[in-house]
Design a protein around this motif. Structure first.
Motif: not given
Length: 213
Positions: A1-8
């Protein structure tokens, strides 16, 4: 699953940067920061993003290595026939960005660009590993090639050509100096309330001021 970069998220921390405690010349402050970056970032401490503009006004950027820095400017070396070389021939201005994550620091530099002297290019070229010296002859940077074998074949040819003798610097390879007109120092701080001190050269003198985060 691709990591949600908006939550980094990363909360930056670092010492304060105050215009009252910075030197009159940005060159001195840059050398201090670079010295620390080379200690904390290792062999990547002198990596910088170089941005240029082509004849149509379109921007281009890539990472290159800083190889010299003094009161005259910042020096890097490359193939004059590369894309960046052609762009600098048309528009002799550039922007540089240094990013040192271990220190939560960034430096932005903008200025005119000039070709360094042949003696300076010769001196640096002589200090390079032999493989890197041969590399300047093997491939004309940025040109389209058919496959990896093209490189291997040319590598063999030039290794034979220079066997038992010094590799001389090709005329199409050398250094550029970015002569700063603006240098901005960015020190990361919590809650995105970063410190930014900008220096600008005005009528031959450096002036400095603080910018909002």
């Amino acid at each position: 699953m691709t990591r949600d970069i908006s939550a980094i998220r990363r909360d930056y921390e670092g010492g304060s940067l105050d215009e009252g405690n910075t030197p009159e010349s940005p060159v001195n402050l840059f050398q201090e920061w670079l010295t620390l970056a080379l200690e904390s970032e290792g062999d990547d401490g002198n990596a910088m993003t170089l941005a240029t503009v082509d004849s149509q006004g379109l921007p281009h950027a890539r990472v290159v290595l800083l190889k010299g820095s003094d009161d005259r400017g910042l020096v890097f070396f490359t193939n004059y026939h590369s894309h960046k070389g052609s762009e600098l021939a048309n528009v002799p201005h550039a922007a540089l960005v240094f990013w040192w994550p271990s220190l939560s620091r960034q430096v932005r530099i903008e200025g005119s660009v000039e070709i360094v002297s042949e003696a300076e290019s010769d001196s640096y070229f002589a200090s390079r590993p032999r493989g890197s010296q041969l590399g300047t002859w093997i491939a004309t940077q940025s040109v389209e090639i058919p496959d990896r074998n093209w490189i291997a074949e040319r590598q063999k040819r030039y290794e034979q050509l220079y066997e038992g003798q010094d590799v001389k610097r090709p005329a199409h390879w050398g250094g550029y100096r970015v002569v700063p007109e603006m240098i901005e120092f960015w020190q990361g701080q919590p809650s995105r309330l970063h410190d930014r001190i900008r220096y600008e050269r005005r009528e031959g003198e450096w002036v400095k001021y603080r910018l909002a985060p």
